[in-house]
Design a protein around this motif. Structure first.
Motif, PDB file in Angstrom:
ATOM      1  N   LEU A  28      37.101 100.817  95.077  1.00 54.31           N
ATOM      2  CA  LEU A  28      36.928  99.367  95.085  1.00 54.31           C
ATOM      3  C   LEU A  28      37.580  98.766  96.330  1.00 54.31           C
ATOM      4  N   ALA A  29      36.782  98.084  97.121  1.00 51.80           N
ATOM      5  CA  ALA A  29      37.296  97.431  98.324  1.00 51.80           C
ATOM      6  C   ALA A  29      38.389  96.405  98.014  1.00 51.80           C
ATOM      7  N   THR A  35      40.563 103.868  93.997  1.00 58.68           N
ATOM      8  CA  THR A  35      39.929 103.825  92.681  1.00 58.68           C
ATOM      9  C   THR A  35      40.802 103.040  91.697  1.00 58.68           C
ATOM     10  N   VAL A  36      40.217 102.705  90.564  1.00 60.27           N
ATOM     11  CA  VAL A  36      40.964 102.050  89.492  1.00 60.27           C
ATOM     12  C   VAL A  36      42.137 102.929  89.087  1.00 60.27           C
ATOM     13  N   TRP A  50      41.574  94.575  86.914  1.00 55.95           N
ATOM     14  CA  TRP A  50      40.415  94.080  86.174  1.00 55.95           C
ATOM     15  C   TRP A  50      39.676  93.014  86.984  1.00 55.95           C
ATOM     16  N   ARG A  51      40.393  92.129  87.639  1.00 55.18           N
ATOM     17  CA  ARG A  51      39.747  91.108  88.477  1.00 55.18           C
ATOM     18  C   ARG A  51      38.952  91.746  89.612  1.00 55.18           C
ATOM     19  N   ALA A  52      39.465  92.827  90.179  1.00 60.97           N
ATOM     20  CA  ALA A  52      38.745  93.532  91.237  1.00 60.97           C
ATOM     21  C   ALA A  52      37.453  94.141  90.703  1.00 60.97           C
ATOM     22  N   VAL A  53      37.525  94.715  89.512  1.00 56.12           N
ATOM     23  CA  VAL A  53      36.324  95.264  88.869  1.00 56.12           C
ATOM     24  C   VAL A  53      35.312  94.137  88.638  1.00 56.12           C
ATOM     25  N   CYS A  54      35.790  93.010  88.132  1.00 55.73           N
ATOM     26  CA  CYS A  54      34.914  91.866  87.863  1.00 55.73           C
ATOM     27  C   CYS A  54      34.251  91.368  89.145  1.00 55.73           C
ATOM     28  N   GLU A  56      33.697  93.093  91.942  1.00 53.66           N
ATOM     29  CA  GLU A  56      32.778  94.119  92.454  1.00 53.66           C
ATOM     30  C   GLU A  56      31.455  94.144  91.684  1.00 53.66           C
ATOM     31  N   PHE A  57      31.510  93.876  90.386  1.00 51.43           N
ATOM     32  CA  PHE A  57      30.326  94.014  89.538  1.00 51.43           C
ATOM     33  C   PHE A  57      29.814  92.697  88.960  1.00 51.43           C
TER      34      PHE A  57
END
Length: 64
Positions: A28-29, A35-36, A50-54, A56-57
């Motif tokens: 994740l940039a 990675t997570v 979690w905010r980074a995942v949100c 990114e997706f």
């Protein structure tokens, strides 16, 4: 955010099998190119991850 809540959100969003694979493999940039799994291991706050995942997706606001 506790890790249990983080993993519950990951499992809800991606499914339990894919969430684990995603956390291990997807870089994740917004986390500085890690990675997570790596971000959590280095001590990043689960809420930040979690905010980074949100981000990114494009996770809808109601699921964040």
């Amino acid at each position: 955010m506790r890790l249990t809540e983080f993993w519950a959100k990951m499992n809800d969003r991606f499914g339990s099998a894919y969430a684990e694979s995603f956390a291990h493999d997807h870089v994740l940039a917004p986390l500085g190119g890690v990675t997570v799994e790596a971000a959590l291991a280095r001590g990043d706050d689960a809420k930040v991850v979690w905010r980074a995942v949100c981000e990114e997706f494009d996770v809808p606001a109601r699921e964040r």
